[in-house]
Design an enzyme around this catalytic site. Structure first.
Site, PDB file in Angstrom:
ATOM      1  N   LYS A 129      35.996   3.230  56.837  1.00  0.00           N
ATOM      2  CA  LYS A 129      35.017   2.333  57.458  1.00  0.00           C
ATOM      3  C   LYS A 129      33.965   2.007  56.412  1.00  0.00           C
ATOM      4  O   LYS A 129      33.781   2.767  55.462  1.00  0.00           O
ATOM      5  CB  LYS A 129      34.361   3.032  58.656  1.00  0.00           C
ATOM      6  CG  LYS A 129      33.648   2.101  59.600  1.00  0.00           C
ATOM      7  CD  LYS A 129      34.582   1.459  60.609  1.00  0.00           C
ATOM      8  CE  LYS A 129      33.891   0.373  61.396  1.00  0.00           C
ATOM      9  NZ  LYS A 129      34.700  -0.110  62.515  1.00  0.00           N
ATOM     10  N   ASP A 169      33.840  -5.992  61.912  1.00  0.00           N
ATOM     11  CA  ASP A 169      33.218  -5.140  62.936  1.00  0.00           C
ATOM     12  C   ASP A 169      31.925  -5.872  63.303  1.00  0.00           C
ATOM     13  O   ASP A 169      31.833  -7.093  63.075  1.00  0.00           O
ATOM     14  CB  ASP A 169      32.959  -3.725  62.381  1.00  0.00           C
ATOM     15  CG  ASP A 169      32.542  -2.724  63.465  1.00  0.00           C
ATOM     16  OD1 ASP A 169      33.407  -2.265  64.223  1.00  0.00           O
ATOM     17  OD2 ASP A 169      31.332  -2.405  63.580  1.00  0.00           O
TER      18      ASP A 169
HETATM   19  P1  NDP Z   1      29.869  -8.461  67.364  1.00  0.00           P
HETATM   20  O1  NDP Z   1      28.944  -8.473  66.218  1.00  0.00           O
HETATM   21  O2  NDP Z   1      30.804  -9.588  67.554  1.00  0.00           O
HETATM   22  O3  NDP Z   1      29.045  -8.280  68.733  1.00  0.00           O
HETATM   23  C1  NDP Z   1      28.240  -7.171  68.947  1.00  0.00           C
HETATM   24  C2  NDP Z   1      27.558  -7.329  70.293  1.00  0.00           C
HETATM   25  O4  NDP Z   1      26.853  -6.147  70.608  1.00  0.00           O
HETATM   26  C3  NDP Z   1      26.532  -8.450  70.315  1.00  0.00           C
HETATM   27  O5  NDP Z   1      26.442  -8.956  71.608  1.00  0.00           O
HETATM   28  C4  NDP Z   1      25.259  -7.725  69.919  1.00  0.00           C
HETATM   29  O6  NDP Z   1      24.063  -8.360  70.339  1.00  0.00           O
HETATM   30  C5  NDP Z   1      25.440  -6.426  70.666  1.00  0.00           C
HETATM   31  N1  NDP Z   1      24.690  -5.364  69.991  1.00  0.00           N
HETATM   32  C6  NDP Z   1      24.812  -4.954  68.707  1.00  0.00           C
HETATM   33  N2  NDP Z   1      23.924  -3.996  68.425  1.00  0.00           N
HETATM   34  C7  NDP Z   1      23.221  -3.817  69.564  1.00  0.00           C
HETATM   35  C8  NDP Z   1      22.156  -2.958  69.912  1.00  0.00           C
HETATM   36  N3  NDP Z   1      21.620  -2.098  69.018  1.00  0.00           N
HETATM   37  N4  NDP Z   1      21.704  -3.026  71.201  1.00  0.00           N
HETATM   38  C9  NDP Z   1      22.246  -3.890  72.103  1.00  0.00           C
HETATM   39  N5  NDP Z   1      23.245  -4.729  71.811  1.00  0.00           N
HETATM   40  C10 NDP Z   1      23.720  -4.689  70.567  1.00  0.00           C
HETATM   41  O7  NDP Z   1      30.667  -7.067  67.255  1.00  0.00           O
HETATM   42  P2  NDP Z   1      32.038  -6.649  67.922  1.00  0.00           P
HETATM   43  O8  NDP Z   1      32.180  -7.273  69.255  1.00  0.00           O
HETATM   44  O9  NDP Z   1      33.097  -6.841  66.910  1.00  0.00           O
HETATM   45  O10 NDP Z   1      31.838  -5.074  68.078  1.00  0.00           O
HETATM   46  C11 NDP Z   1      31.274  -4.471  69.251  1.00  0.00           C
HETATM   47  C12 NDP Z   1      31.641  -3.000  69.290  1.00  0.00           C
HETATM   48  O11 NDP Z   1      33.069  -2.872  69.307  1.00  0.00           O
HETATM   49  C13 NDP Z   1      31.188  -2.162  68.095  1.00  0.00           C
HETATM   50  O12 NDP Z   1      30.885  -0.851  68.523  1.00  0.00           O
HETATM   51  C14 NDP Z   1      32.419  -2.124  67.203  1.00  0.00           C
HETATM   52  O13 NDP Z   1      32.429  -1.005  66.333  1.00  0.00           O
HETATM   53  C15 NDP Z   1      33.500  -2.015  68.269  1.00  0.00           C
HETATM   54  N6  NDP Z   1      34.835  -2.394  67.825  1.00  0.00           N
HETATM   55  C16 NDP Z   1      35.067  -3.644  67.308  1.00  0.00           C
HETATM   56  C17 NDP Z   1      36.330  -3.988  66.908  1.00  0.00           C
HETATM   57  C18 NDP Z   1      36.673  -5.367  66.457  1.00  0.00           C
HETATM   58  O14 NDP Z   1      37.864  -5.628  66.261  1.00  0.00           O
HETATM   59  N7  NDP Z   1      35.735  -6.262  66.305  1.00  0.00           N
HETATM   60  C19 NDP Z   1      37.436  -3.011  66.933  1.00  0.00           C
HETATM   61  C20 NDP Z   1      37.099  -1.763  67.572  1.00  0.00           C
HETATM   62  C21 NDP Z   1      35.842  -1.475  67.968  1.00  0.00           C
HETATM   63  P3  NDP Z   1      23.130  -9.095  69.247  1.00  0.00           P
HETATM   64  O15 NDP Z   1      23.823 -10.383  68.956  1.00  0.00           O
HETATM   65  O16 NDP Z   1      21.826  -9.257  69.905  1.00  0.00           O
HETATM   66  O17 NDP Z   1      23.070  -8.175  68.052  1.00  0.00           O
END
Ligand code: NDP
Length: 449
Positions: A129, A169
């Site tokens: 990672k 991510d």
């Molecule tokens: P994105 O950047 O596309 O979206 C992240 C989302 O979570 C946004 O809505 C963001 O809001 C919100 N968010 C991030 N940080 C915070 C915080 N501190 N408090 C509240 N909301 C928050 O990321 P992903 O959708 O790709 O990833 C989301 C989760 O899924 C992560 O934990 C990631 O590790 C996990 N994941 C992702 C994978 C992938 O293929 N993308 C695979 C496996 C797991 P804002 O825009 O306001 O920051």
């Protein structure tokens, strides 16, 4: 105290001493260690070989300076990381996260979880990672490009299609992967398989964008089917509005359930008619707008500024946290119990604190941990690697069916392993034991390396 418990406690103490202050990392280890007790009781040779302590030590941690220039010509600097945690069953594989909260602790916890997640997919990928504390939010495309080029100038020394294959991510989507790929190509020539999550025009895989969200919902679909139940008519609460959340919501709706919420770090939306996925995609993927704009197109919806979606007082049956780590504390988990939630499955990595997981367990909530439930993203990344090696693109249906099959196998592996080790229904223990058994077997067979 049994010999195994004593051994595990001594390892935990060493890990705490060596990694003091790294709260996310220690949390992930604290969650993991007790769950492998029944495996070590049954297989004491693994304890005698001290394979756990060796596994816990990352093979390599790279930290580097990322200097870049903003649009006003100012010189800036961020910190870059790559944790190459374990390569026993394949090249390191895992995403890159760009977010101000990224630290050594965060990438180590994510890398550690990735080892077992990747093992559960049944595909030949090790755990890694990386990322940076750079925040792409509010930056221009040119600033993001310059940052990605600088980041890759250093990272390219350590990665390659058979060595370490990063993906996206939080904060790293198609735009960032494109800039990173271009920078790698300029320095090393064309190596299709060095990154996954690529755009389709240069060998990305169909379904990779949808994979984590769809995979999460497939996992729950198989869990429900195991109890002769389905998504049909189910009320669902989702957090996040990024890549994982959007496609989880889309698939729940396709399977006949309804998702009423989504969120970002500034607040959450409740839509009594169900979240409008087309509108959400338009706001987040096209306009890169904030979620607060959602109600202007859907007057019946409400935006709760500054509030966590997990404080919602409506009733739900299934919860899918898809935002970030530690978003559900024990109090918020208690709220889920009150709302009537029966299943929590994690799209995000470690969104529930350890205390929240205990609340689920005490109240008989079925719990699908992230390392099992969100493995669909990395699984399709591995299928992208397979297509890149074959030089052949697969159809949407082919990849989607493969994803569904992989998620079914992951669910069954967790369920059956939990049963085998006398903790039936405990999918967290099932996931940890199955992942640990496979990776450590491979490590032992390769000798002390
Ligand atoms: P994105 O950047 O596309 O979206 C992240 C989302 O979570 C946004 O809505 C963001 O809001 C919100 N968010 C991030 N940080 C915070 C915080 N501190 N408090 C509240 N909301 C928050 O990321 P992903 O959708 O790709 O990833 C989301 C989760 O899924 C992560 O934990 C990631 O590790 C996990 N994941 C992702 C994978 C992938 O293929 N993308 C695979 C496996 C797991 P804002 O825009 O306001 O920051």
């Amino acid at each position: 105290m049994s010999k195994v418990t004593e051994y595990l406690q001594s390892i935990m103490t060493k890990i705490e001493e060596k990694n003091s202050g790294e709260s996310e990392y220690l949390q992930a280890i604290h969650e993991f260690i007790p769950t492998i007790t029944p495996f070590l009781e049954k297989n004491p040779a693994y304890m005698e070989q001290n394979i756990l302590e060796i596994l816990l030590e990352p093979e390599r941690i790279i930290q580097f300076r990322v200097p870049w220039q903003d649009d006003q010509g100012n010189w800036k600097v961020n910190r870059g990381f790559r944790v190459q945690y374990n390569s026993a069953i394949g090249p390191y594989k895992g995403g890159l996260r760009f977010h101000p909260t990224v630290s050594a602790s965060v990438v180590k916890f994510l890398g550690f979880e990735q080892i077992f997640k990747n093992s559960l997919t049944g595909l030949p990928i090790g755990g890694g990672k990386g990322g940076s504390d750079f925040d792409p939010k509010g930056k221009s495309d040119n600033e993001v490009m310059r940052f990605c080029q600088s980041f890759m100038t250093e990272l390219q020394k350590y990665i390659g299609p058979d060595m370490d294959v990063p993906a996206g991510d939080i904060g790293v989507g198609g735009r960032e992967i494109g800039y990173l790929f271009g920078a790698y190509k300029r320095l090393n020539g064309y190596h299709t398989g060095v990154l996954t999550g690529k755009p389709l025009s240069y060998w990305g895989s169909l379904v990779r964008t949808e994979a984590t969200g769809y995979g999460l919902v497939y996992f729950v679909k198989h869990l429900l089917a195991d109890q002769k139940d389905s998504f049909s008519g189910k009320k669902v609460i989702v957090s996040g509005s990024g890549n994982v959340a959007i496609y989880a919501i889309e698939k729940v709706h396709e399977l006949g359930g309804k998702v009423y919420t989504c969120s970002d770090s500034s607040g959450y939306v409740y839509d009594p008619d169900g979240i409008d996925v087309a509108l959400l995609k338009e706001l987040k993927e096209v306009k890169r707008a904030r979620l607060s704009e959602y109600p202007s197109a859907r007057p019946k919806a409400t935006y709760y500024a500054g509030e966590s979606v997990w404080t919602s007082t409506e009733s739900y049956e299934i919860a899918l946290p898809c935002a970030t780590q530690n978003e559900i504390t024990s109090e918020l988990a208690q709220n889920l119990v009150t709302q009537g939630v029966k299943v929590v499955a994690e799209g995000a990595n470690m969104p529930s604190t350890l205390a929240a997981v205990h609340v689920y367990q005490e109240h008989g909530i079925q719990y699908g941990p992230g390392k099992a439930a969100n493995a669909g993203g990395v699984a399709v990344s591995a299928l992208e690697m397979a297509q890149n090696s074959q030089r052949l693109p697969w159809t949407f249906e082919q990849v989607d069916q493969e994803l569904d099959k992989i998620m079914a196998t992951i669910f069954e592996t967790c369920r059956d392993t939990a049963k085998e080790y006398a903790v039936p229904g405990d999918l967290l223990s099932g996931a940890n034991i199955a992942g640990f058994a496979k990776v450590t077997q491979a490590m032992i067979s390769q000798g002390l390396v």
